[in-house]
Design a protein around this motif. Structure first.
Motif, mmCIF file in Angstrom:
data_model
loop_
_atom_site.group_PDB
_atom_site.id
_atom_site.type_symbol
_atom_site.label_atom_id
_atom_site.label_comp_id
_atom_site.label_asym_id
_atom_site.label_seq_id
_atom_site.Cartn_x
_atom_site.Cartn_y
_atom_site.Cartn_z
ATOM 1 N N PRO A 11 0.802 -1.234 0.000
ATOM 2 C CA PRO A 11 0.000 0.000 0.000
ATOM 3 C C PRO A 11 0.831 1.277 0.000
ATOM 4 O O PRO A 11 0.562 2.190 -0.788
ATOM 5 C CB PRO A 11 -0.843 -0.130 1.275
ATOM 6 C CG PRO A 11 -0.917 -1.598 1.535
ATOM 7 C CD PRO A 11 0.396 -2.157 1.088
ATOM 8 N N ILE A 12 1.843 1.361 0.855
ATOM 9 C CA ILE A 12 2.645 2.585 0.936
ATOM 10 C C ILE A 12 3.578 2.716 -0.279
ATOM 11 O O ILE A 12 3.640 3.803 -0.884
ATOM 12 C CB ILE A 12 3.438 2.641 2.253
ATOM 13 C CG1 ILE A 12 2.471 2.591 3.448
ATOM 14 C CG2 ILE A 12 4.282 3.898 2.306
ATOM 15 C CD1 ILE A 12 1.434 3.700 3.447
ATOM 16 N N LEU A 15 1.586 3.855 -3.142
ATOM 17 C CA LEU A 15 1.160 5.245 -3.025
ATOM 18 C C LEU A 15 2.201 6.202 -3.600
ATOM 19 O O LEU A 15 1.852 7.205 -4.231
ATOM 20 C CB LEU A 15 0.893 5.578 -1.554
ATOM 21 C CG LEU A 15 0.501 7.021 -1.227
ATOM 22 C CD1 LEU A 15 -0.856 7.360 -1.843
ATOM 23 C CD2 LEU A 15 0.467 7.242 0.277
ATOM 24 N N TRP A 131 -11.103 6.429 -8.000
ATOM 25 C CA TRP A 131 -9.778 6.971 -7.672
ATOM 26 C C TRP A 131 -9.829 8.483 -7.484
ATOM 27 O O TRP A 131 -9.292 9.022 -6.512
ATOM 28 C CB TRP A 131 -8.799 6.597 -8.783
ATOM 29 C CG TRP A 131 -7.354 6.837 -8.477
ATOM 30 C CD1 TRP A 131 -6.582 6.179 -7.570
ATOM 31 C CD2 TRP A 131 -6.503 7.801 -9.104
ATOM 32 N NE1 TRP A 131 -5.301 6.666 -7.594
ATOM 33 C CE2 TRP A 131 -5.218 7.657 -8.528
ATOM 34 C CE3 TRP A 131 -6.691 8.750 -10.096
ATOM 35 C CZ2 TRP A 131 -4.134 8.439 -8.912
ATOM 36 C CZ3 TRP A 131 -5.617 9.535 -10.491
ATOM 37 C CH2 TRP A 131 -4.355 9.380 -9.898
ATOM 38 N N CYS A 134 -11.428 9.660 -4.211
ATOM 39 C CA CYS A 134 -10.550 9.712 -3.040
ATOM 40 C C CYS A 134 -9.863 11.069 -2.949
ATOM 41 O O CYS A 134 -9.753 11.658 -1.869
ATOM 42 C CB CYS A 134 -9.518 8.588 -3.118
ATOM 43 S SG CYS A 134 -10.208 6.912 -3.074
ATOM 44 N N LEU A 194 -7.841 9.710 2.187
ATOM 45 C CA LEU A 194 -6.459 9.200 2.120
ATOM 46 C C LEU A 194 -6.407 7.715 2.410
ATOM 47 O O LEU A 194 -5.701 6.962 1.728
ATOM 48 C CB LEU A 194 -5.587 9.979 3.105
ATOM 49 C CG LEU A 194 -4.120 9.548 3.190
ATOM 50 C CD1 LEU A 194 -3.438 9.695 1.844
ATOM 51 C CD2 LEU A 194 -3.385 10.340 4.274
ATOM 52 N N VAL A 195 -7.148 7.269 3.432
ATOM 53 C CA VAL A 195 -7.166 5.844 3.766
ATOM 54 C C VAL A 195 -7.749 5.027 2.613
ATOM 55 O O VAL A 195 -7.221 3.966 2.240
ATOM 56 C CB VAL A 195 -7.970 5.615 5.066
ATOM 57 C CG1 VAL A 195 -8.151 4.116 5.320
ATOM 58 C CG2 VAL A 195 -7.267 6.272 6.252
ATOM 59 N N ILE A 198 -5.204 4.708 -0.156
ATOM 60 C CA ILE A 198 -4.098 3.789 0.144
ATOM 61 C C ILE A 198 -4.543 2.340 0.088
ATOM 62 O O ILE A 198 -3.869 1.492 -0.505
ATOM 63 C CB ILE A 198 -3.503 4.119 1.526
ATOM 64 C CG1 ILE A 198 -2.838 5.499 1.497
ATOM 65 C CG2 ILE A 198 -2.490 3.055 1.949
ATOM 66 C CD1 ILE A 198 -2.344 5.957 2.850
ATOM 67 N N VAL A 199 -5.684 2.033 0.703
ATOM 68 C CA VAL A 199 -6.080 0.624 0.838
ATOM 69 C C VAL A 199 -6.893 0.117 -0.351
ATOM 70 O O VAL A 199 -6.998 -1.101 -0.554
ATOM 71 C CB VAL A 199 -6.885 0.404 2.136
ATOM 72 C CG1 VAL A 199 -6.077 0.826 3.340
ATOM 73 C CG2 VAL A 199 -8.212 1.162 2.094
ATOM 74 N N ASN A 202 -5.844 3.112 -5.177
ATOM 75 C CA ASN A 202 -4.706 2.835 -6.051
ATOM 76 C C ASN A 202 -4.770 1.434 -6.640
ATOM 77 O O ASN A 202 -4.426 1.218 -7.809
ATOM 78 C CB ASN A 202 -3.397 3.017 -5.279
ATOM 79 C CG ASN A 202 -3.086 4.479 -5.020
ATOM 80 O OD1 ASN A 202 -3.494 5.354 -5.776
ATOM 81 N ND2 ASN A 202 -2.364 4.749 -3.942
ATOM 82 N N TYR A 203 -5.213 0.475 -5.845
ATOM 83 C CA TYR A 203 -5.309 -0.901 -6.339
ATOM 84 C C TYR A 203 -6.406 -1.029 -7.396
ATOM 85 O O TYR A 203 -6.254 -1.776 -8.369
ATOM 86 C CB TYR A 203 -5.568 -1.866 -5.172
ATOM 87 C CG TYR A 203 -4.374 -2.081 -4.293
ATOM 88 C CD1 TYR A 203 -3.342 -2.925 -4.687
ATOM 89 C CD2 TYR A 203 -4.257 -1.433 -3.072
ATOM 90 C CE1 TYR A 203 -2.234 -3.125 -3.881
ATOM 91 C CE2 TYR A 203 -3.162 -1.614 -2.257
ATOM 92 C CZ TYR A 203 -2.145 -2.463 -2.671
ATOM 93 O OH TYR A 203 -1.037 -2.652 -1.877
#
Length: 243
Positions: A11-12, A15, A131, A134, A194-195, A198-199, A202-203
């Motif tokens: 995840p990070i 990002l 996306w 977010c 933001l959460v 990240i989780v 992006n995926y």
């Protein structure tokens, strides 16, 4: 596009990688190019197939195939794919046209540009929308105060409502959801955004781009020949074919 640019990571690391932005740009361009390709290919193919039963319609069909092939080659260049078309061996206009129609690559061009375009459009749009949503949440502390609202009870307030607030956040009634109207609520919304980015965000967008490119590669790339190794052996040693 290199497949490594759409590689999944933690995840990070994901990002701070270029993968989500590469996926976004690819899908964003695909939405507009796909709509243009669909309009052109569908129009030409419909006219070519309709008029192709007549002798005078064969040039229209040939132009439709050439146009579809050109559009598919643009998509191949985006992914750096080699041309899969069979070389034409026939002579004469009708024979060469028939040979082009029998080429599996021609049919796969039409499948990608026309048949699968609605499904790919939905996938690309949903992924980009989630996306960007977010980022919308993350940017609320900047712009929430500039959104005016007039409620049913006549009260006015600036903010962004996520839910139903007919009488405002303090008006009671059948209100539900989350109303961003001050710095505290805006920061909470930004943290949630933001959460989610990240989780999940992006995926989602990277997965959508990977799926889109995989479908494109499968249809527009060169078909794998399961007997290719055997053919190469026979070419290298013709005596094997006589045994």
């Amino acid at each position: 596009m290199n497949r490594g640019r759409l590689r999944f990571r933690g995840p990070i690391p994901l990002l701070f990688s270029s993968a989500p932005w590469t996926a976004f740009w690819y899908l964003f361009c695909s939405i507009f190019l796909g709509a243009l390709w669909f309009s052109i290919a569908f129009t030409f193919l419909a006219a070519g197939v309709t008029l192709g039963v007549l002798w005078l319609g064969l040039p229209v069909l040939a132009a439709a195939l050439a146009t579809t092939r050109g559009l598919a080659n643009v998509e191949r260049r985006r992914l750096r794919l080699q041309s899969p078309y069979r070389p034409l061996r026939a002579t004469g206009f009708r024979a060469r046209l028939a040979e082009r129609l029998r080429d599996p690559a021609t049919r796969r061009d039409a499948i990608l540009l026309v048949v699968l375009w609605p499904a790919l459009l939905v996938i690309d749009t949903v992924a980009i929308g989630f996306w960007l949503g977010c980022f919308e949440l993350m940017s609320l502390p900047i712009w929430y105060r500039f959104v005016p609202n007039t409620f049913d009870n006549g009260t006015k307030m600036h903010g962004v409502a996520f839910g139903n607030y007919p009488n405002g956040p303090y008006g009671g009634g059948n209100s539900w959801g989350f109303f961003v109207h001050d710095t505290r609520s805006a920061v909470i919304a930004a943290v949630v955004g933001l959460v989610l980015l990240i989780v999940a965000g992006n995926y989602v967008i990277v997965a959508a781009a990977r799926a889109h490119t995989a479908i494109t590669r499968a249809l527009l790339g060169r078909a794998l020949d399961p007997l290719a190794d055997v053919r190469q052996m026979l070419i290298a040693d013709p005596e094997l074919s006589r045994r």
